[in-house]
Scaffold this motif. Structure first.
Motif, mmCIF file in Angstrom:
data_model
loop_
_atom_site.group_PDB
_atom_site.id
_atom_site.type_symbol
_atom_site.label_atom_id
_atom_site.label_comp_id
_atom_site.label_asym_id
_atom_site.label_seq_id
_atom_site.Cartn_x
_atom_site.Cartn_y
_atom_site.Cartn_z
ATOM 1 N N GLU A 250 47.612 23.845 42.838
ATOM 2 C CA GLU A 250 47.094 24.553 41.675
ATOM 3 C C GLU A 250 47.323 23.744 40.403
ATOM 4 O O GLU A 250 48.386 23.135 40.216
ATOM 5 N N VAL A 251 46.316 23.735 39.539
ATOM 6 C CA VAL A 251 46.474 23.295 38.159
ATOM 7 C C VAL A 251 46.666 24.567 37.339
ATOM 8 O O VAL A 251 45.738 25.354 37.170
ATOM 9 N N VAL A 252 47.874 24.788 36.864
ATOM 10 C CA VAL A 252 48.249 26.074 36.263
ATOM 11 C C VAL A 252 47.763 26.139 34.819
ATOM 12 O O VAL A 252 48.189 25.347 33.966
ATOM 13 N N ARG A 253 46.908 27.100 34.526
ATOM 14 C CA ARG A 253 46.362 27.255 33.179
ATOM 15 C C ARG A 253 47.055 28.372 32.386
ATOM 16 O O ARG A 253 46.907 28.452 31.167
ATOM 17 N N ASP A 254 47.765 29.223 33.072
ATOM 18 C CA ASP A 254 48.461 30.335 32.420
ATOM 19 C C ASP A 254 49.786 30.554 33.150
ATOM 20 O O ASP A 254 49.775 30.746 34.372
ATOM 21 N N PRO A 255 50.904 30.471 32.427
ATOM 22 C CA PRO A 255 51.052 30.357 30.974
ATOM 23 C C PRO A 255 50.834 28.933 30.476
ATOM 24 O O PRO A 255 50.900 27.979 31.241
ATOM 25 N N VAL A 256 50.607 28.826 29.174
ATOM 26 C CA VAL A 256 50.497 27.535 28.518
ATOM 27 C C VAL A 256 51.894 27.116 28.067
ATOM 28 O O VAL A 256 52.525 27.812 27.265
ATOM 29 N N VAL A 257 52.367 25.990 28.584
ATOM 30 C CA VAL A 257 53.744 25.576 28.308
ATOM 31 C C VAL A 257 53.821 24.180 27.675
ATOM 32 O O VAL A 257 54.912 23.688 27.374
ATOM 33 N N SER A 258 52.669 23.543 27.486
ATOM 34 C CA SER A 258 52.607 22.180 26.979
ATOM 35 C C SER A 258 51.161 21.912 26.580
ATOM 36 O O SER A 258 50.298 22.779 26.690
ATOM 37 N N ASP A 259 50.885 20.673 26.141
ATOM 38 C CA ASP A 259 49.484 20.276 26.000
ATOM 39 C C ASP A 259 48.943 19.760 27.338
ATOM 40 O O ASP A 259 47.788 19.354 27.433
ATOM 41 N N HIS A 260 49.775 19.763 28.366
ATOM 42 C CA HIS A 260 49.403 19.448 29.739
ATOM 43 C C HIS A 260 49.599 20.689 30.613
ATOM 44 O O HIS A 260 50.499 21.497 30.361
ATOM 45 N N CYS A 261 48.789 20.812 31.646
ATOM 46 C CA CYS A 261 48.966 21.886 32.621
ATOM 47 C C CYS A 261 49.973 21.459 33.694
ATOM 48 O O CYS A 261 49.964 20.309 34.131
ATOM 49 N N PRO A 262 50.801 22.378 34.157
ATOM 50 C CA PRO A 262 51.630 22.067 35.321
ATOM 51 C C PRO A 262 50.749 21.898 36.568
ATOM 52 O O PRO A 262 49.754 22.603 36.737
ATOM 53 N N LEU A 263 51.120 20.963 37.419
ATOM 54 C CA LEU A 263 50.514 20.811 38.728
ATOM 55 C C LEU A 263 51.531 21.299 39.761
ATOM 56 O O LEU A 263 52.679 20.861 39.743
ATOM 57 N N VAL A 264 51.096 22.194 40.653
ATOM 58 C CA VAL A 264 52.038 22.780 41.624
ATOM 59 C C VAL A 264 51.464 22.621 43.019
ATOM 60 O O VAL A 264 50.367 23.120 43.323
ATOM 61 N N LEU A 265 52.234 21.960 43.858
ATOM 62 C CA LEU A 265 51.854 21.703 45.257
ATOM 63 C C LEU A 265 52.853 22.362 46.181
ATOM 64 O O LEU A 265 54.073 22.229 45.980
#
Length: 267
Positions: A250-265
């Protein structure tokens, strides 16, 4: 096993980021743009680079480590420069951090540079020093080893995110680190803010050691949030080898925690 990759933006959105990381509690967190200023008791300092001024969480590394008390935390400095407390100069380190849940023993690791070397007397001119950190952990549930490598690709003001000889060499060094850390039969994950576009030769080099990117091959159209206003919506990538079987990505769009999205595998 859940692996998260995130450029933390120096902790600018500190409260949201720390709360999200604590709740998500990935087994391995690969964090870029990490500030470490142990000599300062201030919560916030300021980064100044010409017209570019950015608030920095002074002890971002310590704050994330406190949010993940069941993890081993490793900070990997790329440079020591200065932040500002009003008109006072404060020496501060900047680099990567890796957090691994204690139930996954770290059985190997490599800390190395993919561009230049450690800069002890200032952040230096762009493109600045960039490092990588690789860990090899044992997964008891699956009785196997998993190697995870991350880096923060160099920023080139003149070239933007286009390929340059330095970026090609950076990719080669990253591939060499990945090959060194992973034994035959290991699962291998390579991730980070590469600071390149999807067309970069970086991905051909990493494909040469058997890696496939999950961001671009699964239809995601951006890894940046609304806090990033420039053209170019890609920066962050996560690649896996042929043995690694993603359960989810997943490319996490919510919540917003940076100017980058978290990537979660999850594997």
């Amino acid at each position: 096993m859940r692996i998260m990759c995130l450029n933390g933006w120096g902790g600018k959105l500190h409260d949201s980021l720390v709360a999200y990381v604590a709740e998500a509690s990935p087994d391995v967190l690969c964090l870029q743009e990490v500030v470490h200023t142990p000599a300062s008791a201030e919560a916030w300092l300021e980064y100044r680079d010409g017209d570019h001024i950015l608030p920095q969480r002074a002890n971002f590394f310590r704050d994330v480590a406190a949010a993940l008390p069941d993890h081993a935390a490793t900070f990997c400095p790329a440079a020591q420069g200065v932040l500002w407390d009003g008109e006072e100069v404060v020496p501060s380190q900047w680099g990567l951090a890796t957090f691994v849940r204690n139930s996954f023993p770290v059985i190997g690791q490599i800390q190395a540079f993919v561009h230049k070397g450690f800069s002890p007397d200032g952040y230096g001119d762009h493109p600045r020093s960039r490092n990588a950190h690789a860990v090899r952990v044992h997964d008891y549930a699956r009785d196997r080893a998993v190697a995870v490598v991350h880096t923060h690709g160099l920023r080139d003001v003149a070239a933007g995110k286009s390929d340059t000889p330095e970026r090609i060499e950076q990719a080669r060094r990253l591939a060499e680190i990945a090959v060194r850390i992973a034994d035959d039969g290991d699962r291998l994950v390579v991730c980070g803010d590469f600071n390149v576009e999807p067309e970069s030769e970086t991905f051909q080099i990493l494909a040469g050691i058997g890696l496939t990117d999950l961001v671009t091959t699964r239809g995601f159209t951006s890894t940046r949030t609304a806090h990033y206003g420039k053209p170019g919506r890609f920066a962050d990538y996560m690649l896996v080898d042929g043995l690694t079987e993603p359960v989810s990505f997943e490319v996490v769009r919510d919540p917003v925690v940076s100017d980058h999205c978290p990537l979660v595998l999850e594997i």
